[in-house]
Design a protein around this motif. Structure first.
Motif, PDB file in Angstrom:
ATOM      1  N   ASP A  64      -6.309  -1.006  -4.166  1.00 38.47           N
ATOM      2  CA  ASP A  64      -5.606  -1.696  -2.941  1.00 38.47           C
ATOM      3  C   ASP A  64      -6.769  -2.775  -2.247  1.00 38.47           C
ATOM      4  OD1 ASP A  64      -4.194  -2.318  -0.765  1.00 38.47           O
ATOM      5  OD2 ASP A  64      -3.721  -0.175  -0.010  1.00 38.47           O
ATOM      6  N   GLU A  65      -6.479  -3.782  -2.485  1.00 36.55           N
ATOM      7  CA  GLU A  65      -7.150  -5.011  -2.239  1.00 36.55           C
ATOM      8  C   GLU A  65      -8.602  -4.869  -2.228  1.00 36.55           C
ATOM      9  OE1 GLU A  65      -6.055  -6.449   1.817  1.00 36.55           O
ATOM     10  OE2 GLU A  65      -4.241  -5.527   1.777  1.00 36.55           O
ATOM     11  N   SER A  72       0.804  -1.208   0.218  1.00 41.90           N
ATOM     12  CA  SER A  72       0.060   0.111  -0.001  1.00 41.90           C
ATOM     13  C   SER A  72       0.952   1.395  -0.081  1.00 41.90           C
ATOM     14  CB  SER A  72      -0.885  -0.106   1.120  1.00 41.90           C
ATOM     15  OG  SER A  72      -1.589  -1.135   1.277  1.00 41.90           O
TER      16      SER A  72
HETATM   17 MG   LIG Z   1      -2.273  -2.754   2.570  1.00 42.06          MG
END
Ligand SMILES: [Mg+2]
Ligand SMILES: Nc1ncnc2c1ncn2[C@@H]1O[C@H](COP(=O)(O)OP(=O)(O)O)[C@@H](O)[C@H]1O
Lengths: 271, 566
Positions: free
Chosen positions: A192-193, A63
């Motif tokens: 991000d995910e 991230s």
């Molecule tokens: Mg992360």
């Protein structure tokens, strides 16, 4: 330094003449939070019009690296970014670059769907409004409709554009957020995910969507699911403890990893 | 030290002992292998301790609450018994007293006449056509008034005669050597009701060695009876409490065996205790509301609800004629509602923008160090007693406003104005709004801000377009809570807004509010059933309803907001 040069794409021979151009080029990017090193000398070349997956155990800096690309680290107090990061050859960390302008061309989708407390329409119109992209209400309607269509949500919400964005289901919310991001015509989309809070069916829809968007955008997706990385991405980068361990074509990474740490991670031996 | 205090101490000692006994017995029952116990040893201890202490303390508490009343009742009935002989003698005398009988007969007859005339009038009023005769009605009214006056006079004469006979019987009995107790009982029983209460409470005071308002041999006799009952009840309660404690200890001690579910019992008792506390709190509130309601209903039986709610004239002080019930002044509360609204409006006009902007600055812009100092300082503002704000308004802001507006060319600007009270109240409420809003803004999820920044929004765009809309319900809730505070605020307004019940929208005039009028109506010497005093309860009821509605709306709004972002 470890062989970080090896992560630069032109060293990955064998992509053939369909090789897309490089969109993002990072050299020795380091990030520290309050003096604590979170990312060490990451160098990577990410191609345009394809999906690149970042994998690695939690806390390894995926991230953090994503946030470098749209300078979201600026909003974190105590974060210090060094090194060179170019998008289309323009230095992102340059003082002359306005993060507002940069973020208009680098969209981001977060782990938890975060529709604004507004109607579905206003959520998608948010970016075009603050960047002055629509000259008339008609323009704006057009942008909203085409963005929702690209995000594969139009059919489901066309007759309730004025309902609050939060009234949608989790998967719909995430597609709404994607529509919101592509409404301002970004070139790079960071995810991000994006599916970690969704059920398998919603996840499948998002993956399908990512596959379609690939034709027009440079997409970088962080994921914890090996299967997902294998399904949607063309290239995969494996991060470990703040360093980029291995980067290459997805099938190579999954079938024939060169680094033992990559091998351990994808076979589930740690992480 | 009193017996009760000693017993309470003993119960505490037994309670502590009970804990150790229960614990030790539990450990002993398994020879120290506490794993075999169903509950931890401490729970066995608590169980024994609770049953040792709880019943005894409940008894002591009941004694504290009802003991005085019980003594009073017992004393009264004993004195009544003592007085029976003298009462009988009085009855005889009354029956054979021609004067008394004559007055009484006359009074009864006159009353009947009043009622008869009343019936006639009623018939006349509901009649139609020719039967309707206003002149006749007036005449009847006149007659009724005269009959009523004569009836009252006859009744008073009868009462006077009776009092004479009571005095005579009393002094004869005294001369004949009747006991003080008999005389005390006779005095008590023959006294009018409100004086009976006084007599008894005086007797209680003397019995407790306190100074009483008067003293007499009869009172002293009554006081001795009071003291006797007090002692009896006190020793009875003391012994019973000790029996309870000892019984509880012995009974529960024998229950301690390894399989005994002491933990569950203790949990249940604690649940009960907590329930009791909350029920008590709720009952208190309900009691207060009902007393407001009943007194208000009494008030509305003399002043109609519509007049109270819609009347434009408020002057409860002027009694037009002393003997006219319900005619002492005007009870139109609209000027008070208007004054309350005006001052609240001014206060909100100050507090909402400043409080909100400072909350936004604190939560979105200020660095952590500034925030760490500024927030406590703002909260200290909230801790200043309102009376301090009051004299700030009276002595500083009021004169400053007068000076300013006189300089601007207004004349007759008063020091005590709605404006000065409103401004200072606004300052008082700022920390309230800023602190609550700051919490609300802070609880807007960071992911929303990130989402907005990631779209390329600037900080102010993010705040106005994303953070504020997300925080809005909570902020509305905060403002409504602040409004209900402003509506209920009293001290500042008493000091700074004057007392004139003016119906005006001019903030430079003095106005008065609901709360101020309640203070004015209830302070000083008041008779407790004049409409003037009762109107305070009606005002209180209105105030309660207003703040209740406001709080309910605020809570609803805040709740909706909570559901969305958890
Ligand atoms: Mg992360
Ligand atoms: N805002 C922050 N402040 C301080 N440290 C942070 C912050 N965000 C991330 N970190 C640290 O940086 C490291 C990398 O975090 P992150 O990039 O979130 O990992 P990943 O996304 O791969 O799980 C972790 O050790 C984390 O504790």
């Amino acid at each position: 330094m470890p062989d970080n040069q090896s992560h630069i794409l032109d060293q990955n021979a064998g992509f053939g003449e369909t090789e897309p151009p490089i969109k993002v080029a990072a050299r020795d990017v380091c990030v520290a939070y309050d003096g604590k090193q979170a990312l060490n000398h990451v160098s990577i070349d990410i191609p345009d019009r394809s999906v690149t997956a970042f994998i690695g155990p939690s806390g390894c800096g995926k991230s953090t690296f994503l946030r470098c690309l749209n300078r979201m680290n600026d909003t974190i107090e105590g974060a210090r970014v060094t090194g060179s990061l170019k998008i289309d050859g323009a230095e992102v960390n340059d003082k002359s670059i306005d993060p507002v302008v940069l973020r208009a061309s680098v969209g981001m989708v977060f782990q938890k769907p975060n529709p604004f407390p507004k109607s579905i329409y206003d959520n998608v119109a948010y970016g075009p409004r603050i960047h002055g992209l629509a000259l008339s209400r008609n323009d704006l309607d057009g942008i909203v409709e085409s963005s929702l269509k690209k995000a594969g949500l139009w059919e489901e919400v066309a007759d309730r554009l004025n309902d609050p964005g939060t009234s949608l289901s989790g998967g719909q919310q995430q597609r709404l957020v994607i529509a919101r991001a592509i409404a301002i015509n970004p070139e790079v989309i960071l995810m991000d995910e994006p599916c970690s809070a969704l059920d398998p069916i919603a996840t499948a829809k998002i993956e399908e969507l990512i596959d379609e968007l690939r034709e027009n955008y440079c997409i970088i997706i962080v994921t914890h699911s090996m299967q997902q990385a294998a399904r949607v991405s063309q290239r995969t980068a494996f991060f470990h403890m703040g360093t980029l361990v291995e980067f290459g074509r997805t099938e190579d990474i999954f079938t024939n990893p060169r680094d033992p740490r990559t091998q351990d991670y994808i076979t589930g031996r740690f992480g | 030290m009193s017996v009760i205090a000693i017993v309470a101490l003993m119960v505490i000692v037994m309670l502590a002992g009970g804990f150790y006994v229960g614990r030790a017995r539990a450990i002993g029952a398994v020879n120290g292998n506490t794993v075999r116990l169903h509950s931890l040893p401490n729970y066995h201890g608590y169980y024994v301790a609770i049953w040792t202490g709880l019943p005894a303390f409940l008894l002591l508490a009941a004694y504290g609450i009802f003991g005085g009343q019980a003594v009073e009742r017992l004393t009264f009935s004993e004195l009544q018994r003592e007085a029976s002989a003298l009462n009988a003698r009085l009855e005889e005398r009354l029956l054979s007293d021609a004067e008394y009988e004559e007055f009484r007969g006359a009074a009864l007859q006159l009353r009947e006449r009043v009622n008869a005339i009343g019936d006639d009038m009623q018939r006349l009023r509901s009649a139609r056509g020719e039967e309707r005769d206003p002149a006749r009605l007036e005449q009847l009214q006149q007659e009724q008034r005269e009959a009523l006056n004569s009836a009252t006079a006859a009744e008073e004469a009868a009462i006077g005669r009776r009092a004479e006979l009571v005095a005579a019987v009393g002094s004869e009995a005294e001369a004949a050597g009747a006991s003080m107790r008999q005389l005390a009982g006779f005095e008590l029983v023959q006294a009018p009701r409100e004086q009976r209460q006084l007599f008894l409470s005086d007797a209680m005071q003397i019995a407790n060695g306190a100074l009483s308002s008067r003293e007499s041999a009869e009172l002293n006799a009554a006081a001795r009876i009071v003291a006797r009952y007090q002692d009896r009840i006190r020793y009875f309660v003391a012994v019973l409490a000790l029996v309870f404690a000892a019984g509880g200890l012995l009974r529960t001690r024998s229950q301690v065996i390894p399989d005994f579910r002491a933990r569950n019992h203790v949990e249940r008792l604690i649940t009960g205790l907590l329930l009791l506390s909350s029920v008590l709190a709720i009952l208190t509130t309900v009691g207060i509301v009902f007393s407001l309601l009943f007194e208000s209903i009494r008030f509305f039986s003399t002043v109609p609800v519509s007049e109270f709610l819609f009347g434009l004239q408020w002057s409860p002080q002027i009694a037009l004629r002393a003997d006219q019930v319900g005619q002492s002044g005007a009870f139109g509360a609209v000027p008070l509602f208007a004054g309350t609204a005006l001052i609240t409006l001014i206060a909100m006009a100050v507090a909402v923008p400043i409080g909100l902007l400072s909350a936004i600055y604190l939560s979105e812009y200020a660095g952590p160090r500034f925030r760490a100092t500024a927030k406590p300082v703002l909260e200290i503002l909230a801790g200043i007693p309102t009376v301090v704000y009051g004299f700030f308004a009276l002595l500083t802001v009021g004169p400053a406003i007068r000076g300013l507006f006189t300089w601007l060319g207004f004349d007759d600007v008063v020091t005590q104005s709605a404006l000065s009270a409103g401004l200072v109240m606004g300052v008082m409420i700022i920390p309230f709004i800023s602190s609550l809003s700051d919490d609300v803004i802070n609880s807007v999820p960071q992911t929303l801000r990130d989402g907005s920044y990631a779209m390329g929004a600037t900080r102010s765009e993010t705040i106005t377009r994303v953070v504020m809309p997300a925080a809005l319900p909570g902020i509305v809730g905060a403002i409504l809570l602040a409004v209900s505070r402003a509506v209920g605020e009293t001290m500042i307004v008493v000091m700074a807004a004057g007392q004139g019940a003016n119906l005006t929208a001019n903030p430079l005039e003095s106005v008065t509010t609901i709360t101020v009028q309640i203070v004015m109506l209830l302070t000083g010497d008041q008779e407790f059933d004049s409409p003037k005093t009762l109107s305070a309860f009606a005002l209180g009821l209105v105030l309660f309803v207003i703040t209740l509605i406001m709080n309910v709306i605020a809570l609803r709004v805040v709740q909706r907001y909570r559901e969305k972002y958890d």
